[in-house]
Motif scaffolding. Structure first.
Motif, short mmCIF file in Angstrom:
data_model
loop_
_atom_site.label_atom_id
_atom_site.label_comp_id
_atom_site.label_asym_id
_atom_site.label_seq_id
_atom_site.Cartn_x
_atom_site.Cartn_y
_atom_site.Cartn_z
N SER A 101 70.40 17.49 -0.14
CA SER A 101 70.28 17.18 1.29
C SER A 101 70.42 18.45 2.11
N SER A 102 69.98 18.38 3.36
CA SER A 102 69.95 19.57 4.22
C SER A 102 71.33 20.19 4.45
N TRP B 227 65.87 11.32 6.13
CA TRP B 227 66.36 12.32 5.18
C TRP B 227 65.52 13.60 5.21
N GLY C 46 65.63 17.61 3.06
CA GLY C 46 66.26 18.36 1.98
C GLY C 46 65.24 18.84 0.97
#
Length: 156
Positions: free
Chosen positions: A113-114, A133, A135
């Motif tokens: 994830s980011s 989401w 990432g």
């Protein structure tokens, strides 16, 4: 003109105008029937990718993906099916765009994830990715069953 004659005249006039839009009793067409969409055990084992409606895509880098849609809703905002992909790494900088549930049958993915948190999804695992989401998606290849919901726009 009496009331009975007026009703008869109005009824005859209405049937003349509306008759063409009423069902024709001589029309032998069956009403549309909607059936559940089933993926058999052999299809889940891989036979589904032998179907005529399987979509094969090859990227500019030569990476191949195989997709079979089992159901696309009439409004095109819900889709389910099976998907197979070769190895790849993708940075998703814009929100994912759809809510997707995935059950991995073979292989897996690493989702970063980011914020830097990492989730490793392996064969036998399921994951749901929300449309917001962002990432990195990294895989050595996988096969999955998927369900996608896109409330904002039809799935193309």
């Amino acid at each position: 003109m009496n009331k009975t004659a007026l009703v008869t005249l109005i009824t005859a006039f209405s049937l003349t105008l509306c008759g063409p839009i009423l069902a024709d009793p001589s029309d032998n067409k069956e009403p549309s029937v909607v059936y559940p969409q089933v993926m058999s055990k052999s299809e889940i084992a891989g036979d589904i990718f032998k179907r005529d409606d399987m979509i094969l895509e090859t990227s500019e880098t030569g990476r191949k993906t195989y997709d079979v849609v089992s159901l696309l809703s009439q409004d095109k905002k819900f889709v389910s099916g099976m998907y197979r992909a070769e190895a790849g790494r993708f940075e998703i900088t814009e929100p994912y765009g759809v809510d997707e549930y995935m059950h991995f049958l073979q292989g897996g993915v690493t989702l970063t994830s980011s914020d830097g948190s990492v989730q490793v999804i392996k064969a036998g695992d399921s994951v749901t990715i929300p449309k917001e989401w962002t990432g990195v998606w990294d895989t050595d290849g996988y096969t999955k069953i998927y369900v996608i919901y896109s409330p904002d726009a039809p799935i193309e």
